[in-house]
Design a protein around this motif. Structure first.
Motif, PDB file in Angstrom:
ATOM      1  N   MET A  65     -16.260  -7.510  15.102  1.00  0.00           N
ATOM      2  CA  MET A  65     -15.775  -6.284  14.493  1.00  0.00           C
ATOM      3  C   MET A  65     -15.196  -6.601  13.115  1.00  0.00           C
ATOM      4  SD  MET A  65     -13.157  -3.609  16.196  1.00  0.00           S
ATOM      5  CE  MET A  65     -12.698  -2.163  15.360  1.00  0.00           C
ATOM      6  N   ALA A  66     -15.534  -5.772  12.133  1.00  0.00           N
ATOM      7  CA  ALA A  66     -15.077  -5.990  10.765  1.00  0.00           C
ATOM      8  C   ALA A  66     -13.588  -5.713  10.639  1.00  0.00           C
ATOM      9  CB  ALA A  66     -15.850  -5.075   9.812  1.00  0.00           C
ATOM     10  N   THR A  67     -12.933  -6.479   9.791  1.00  0.00           N
ATOM     11  CA  THR A  67     -11.526  -6.251   9.498  1.00  0.00           C
ATOM     12  C   THR A  67     -11.403  -4.958   8.697  1.00  0.00           C
ATOM     13  OG1 THR A  67     -11.121  -8.611   9.419  1.00  0.00           O
ATOM     14  CG2 THR A  67      -9.503  -7.203   8.335  1.00  0.00           C
ATOM     15  N   THR A  68     -10.422  -4.148   9.031  1.00  0.00           N
ATOM     16  CA  THR A  68     -10.202  -2.917   8.275  1.00  0.00           C
ATOM     17  C   THR A  68      -8.901  -3.007   7.494  1.00  0.00           C
ATOM     18  OG1 THR A  68      -9.078  -1.805  10.101  1.00  0.00           O
ATOM     19  CG2 THR A  68     -11.474  -1.518   9.940  1.00  0.00           C
ATOM     20  N   HIS A  69      -8.851  -2.241   6.436  1.00  0.00           N
ATOM     21  CA  HIS A  69      -7.679  -2.194   5.560  1.00  0.00           C
ATOM     22  C   HIS A  69      -7.329  -0.743   5.296  1.00  0.00           C
ATOM     23  CE1 HIS A  69      -7.725  -6.478   4.577  1.00  0.00           C
ATOM     24  NE2 HIS A  69      -9.037  -6.370   4.649  1.00  0.00           N
ATOM     25  N   LEU A  70      -6.093  -0.524   4.868  1.00  0.00           N
ATOM     26  CA  LEU A  70      -5.660   0.828   4.512  1.00  0.00           C
ATOM     27  C   LEU A  70      -6.316   1.271   3.209  1.00  0.00           C
ATOM     28  CD1 LEU A  70      -1.874   0.550   5.380  1.00  0.00           C
ATOM     29  CD2 LEU A  70      -3.624   1.802   6.648  1.00  0.00           C
ATOM     30  N   VAL A  71      -6.723   2.532   3.179  1.00  0.00           N
ATOM     31  CA  VAL A  71      -7.294   3.121   1.974  1.00  0.00           C
ATOM     32  C   VAL A  71      -6.162   3.413   0.998  1.00  0.00           C
ATOM     33  CG1 VAL A  71      -8.480   5.179   1.073  1.00  0.00           C
ATOM     34  CG2 VAL A  71      -9.269   4.096   3.197  1.00  0.00           C
ATOM     35  N   LEU A  72      -6.365   3.074  -0.273  1.00  0.00           N
ATOM     36  CA  LEU A  72      -5.357   3.333  -1.302  1.00  0.00           C
ATOM     37  C   LEU A  72      -5.473   4.768  -1.799  1.00  0.00           C
ATOM     38  CD1 LEU A  72      -5.525   0.050  -3.425  1.00  0.00           C
ATOM     39  CD2 LEU A  72      -3.918   0.645  -1.597  1.00  0.00           C
ATOM     40  N   THR A  73      -4.328   5.392  -2.033  1.00  0.00           N
ATOM     41  CA  THR A  73      -4.249   6.746  -2.573  1.00  0.00           C
ATOM     42  C   THR A  73      -3.249   6.759  -3.723  1.00  0.00           C
ATOM     43  OG1 THR A  73      -2.386   7.535  -1.242  1.00  0.00           O
ATOM     44  CG2 THR A  73      -4.586   7.650  -0.219  1.00  0.00           C
ATOM     45  N   THR A  74      -3.069   7.920  -4.319  1.00  0.00           N
ATOM     46  CA  THR A  74      -2.080   8.036  -5.392  1.00  0.00           C
ATOM     47  C   THR A  74      -0.658   7.855  -4.864  1.00  0.00           C
ATOM     48  OG1 THR A  74      -2.126  10.446  -5.158  1.00  0.00           O
ATOM     49  CG2 THR A  74      -3.518   9.485  -6.885  1.00  0.00           C
ATOM     50  N   ALA A  75      -0.484   7.831  -3.544  1.00  0.00           N
ATOM     51  CA  ALA A  75       0.836   7.567  -2.951  1.00  0.00           C
ATOM     52  C   ALA A  75       1.043   6.071  -2.693  1.00  0.00           C
ATOM     53  CB  ALA A  75       0.995   8.340  -1.651  1.00  0.00           C
ATOM     54  N   SER A  76       0.015   5.266  -2.914  1.00  0.00           N
ATOM     55  CA  SER A  76       0.113   3.821  -2.701  1.00  0.00           C
ATOM     56  C   SER A  76       0.940   3.171  -3.801  1.00  0.00           C
ATOM     57  CB  SER A  76      -1.286   3.194  -2.697  1.00  0.00           C
ATOM     58  OG  SER A  76      -2.076   3.746  -1.680  1.00  0.00           O
ATOM     59  N   THR A  77       1.403   1.976  -3.525  1.00  0.00           N
ATOM     60  CA  THR A  77       2.132   1.198  -4.521  1.00  0.00           C
ATOM     61  C   THR A  77       1.227   0.084  -5.009  1.00  0.00           C
ATOM     62  OG1 THR A  77       4.240   1.661  -3.440  1.00  0.00           O
ATOM     63  CG2 THR A  77       4.175  -0.221  -4.950  1.00  0.00           C
ATOM     64  N   ILE A  78       0.963   0.066  -6.308  1.00  0.00           N
ATOM     65  CA  ILE A  78       0.190  -1.007  -6.919  1.00  0.00           C
ATOM     66  C   ILE A  78       1.094  -1.671  -7.942  1.00  0.00           C
ATOM     67  CG2 ILE A  78      -1.843  -1.600  -8.286  1.00  0.00           C
ATOM     68  CD1 ILE A  78      -3.234   0.794  -7.024  1.00  0.00           C
ATOM     69  N   THR A  79       1.202  -2.991  -7.833  1.00  0.00           N
ATOM     70  CA  THR A  79       2.097  -3.732  -8.727  1.00  0.00           C
ATOM     71  C   THR A  79       1.308  -4.687  -9.606  1.00  0.00           C
ATOM     72  OG1 THR A  79       2.481  -5.392  -7.022  1.00  0.00           O
ATOM     73  CG2 THR A  79       4.058  -3.582  -7.152  1.00  0.00           C
ATOM     74  N   CYS A  80       1.904  -5.048 -10.736  1.00  0.00           N
ATOM     75  CA  CYS A  80       1.226  -5.887 -11.716  1.00  0.00           C
ATOM     76  C   CYS A  80       1.234  -7.361 -11.350  1.00  0.00           C
ATOM     77  CB  CYS A  80       1.825  -5.685 -13.104  1.00  0.00           C
ATOM     78  SG  CYS A  80       3.468  -6.391 -13.341  1.00  0.00           S
ATOM     79  N   GLY A  81       1.976  -7.746 -10.347  1.00  0.00           N
ATOM     80  CA  GLY A  81       1.958  -9.144  -9.942  1.00  0.00           C
ATOM     81  C   GLY A  81       2.950 -10.018 -10.662  1.00  0.00           C
ATOM     82  N   ASN A  82       3.550  -9.535 -11.737  1.00  0.00           N
ATOM     83  CA  ASN A  82       4.538 -10.339 -12.444  1.00  0.00           C
ATOM     84  C   ASN A  82       5.875 -10.275 -11.727  1.00  0.00           C
ATOM     85  OD1 ASN A  82       3.071 -11.530 -14.397  1.00  0.00           O
ATOM     86  ND2 ASN A  82       3.655 -10.165 -16.029  1.00  0.00           N
TER      87      ASN A  82
END
Length: 125
Positions: free
Chosen positions: A1-18
């Protein structure tokens, strides 16, 4: 079975990594938040899903990297994290397995993107 991940939306948090973990030298820095918009028709909990172009077009990054580091100002690349199963408008949606880079540098921290789902309703491979 394939690994699943959460779908990103405009409510998601995306960070620059710094960001640096507690105890790291220089002192800890909170990763900067990437401001994302999307016009996707598919929504999760009322928030449009994100596609690659939504992330690579982001230019508003609240990077908190201290001088002399180069603060992130834009996303440079998205190299992974597209769903192989779920599409909207013919384009793959992005998952919380997102991998990408920004134009910032804060040694020894990576300059990669980070993401958290922001929702727990929709998953995909």
């Amino acid at each position: 079975m394939a690994t699943t991940h959460l779908v990103l939306t405009t409510a998601s948090t995306i960070t620059c990594g710094n960001g640096l973990p507690e105890g790291a030298l220089p002192p800890p820095v909170t990763p900067g938040l990437v401001t994302i918009t999307s016009t996707a028709v598919l929504k999760v909990d009322g928030h449009p899903v994100l596609r690659r172009a939504d992330i690579t077009s982001a230019t508003a990054i609240n990077c908190l990297a201290p001088s002399p580091a180069k603060k992130c100002t834009r996303v440079m690349t998205v190299t992974a994290g597209e769903s192989t199963k779920l599409r909207t408008g013919g384009l793959a949606v992005m998952l919380d397995s997102l991998v990408g880079t920004t134009d910032g540098t804060l040694s020894p921290a990576p300059n990669g993107l980070g993401a958290t789902g922001g929702q727990t309703t929709l998953r995909s491979a």
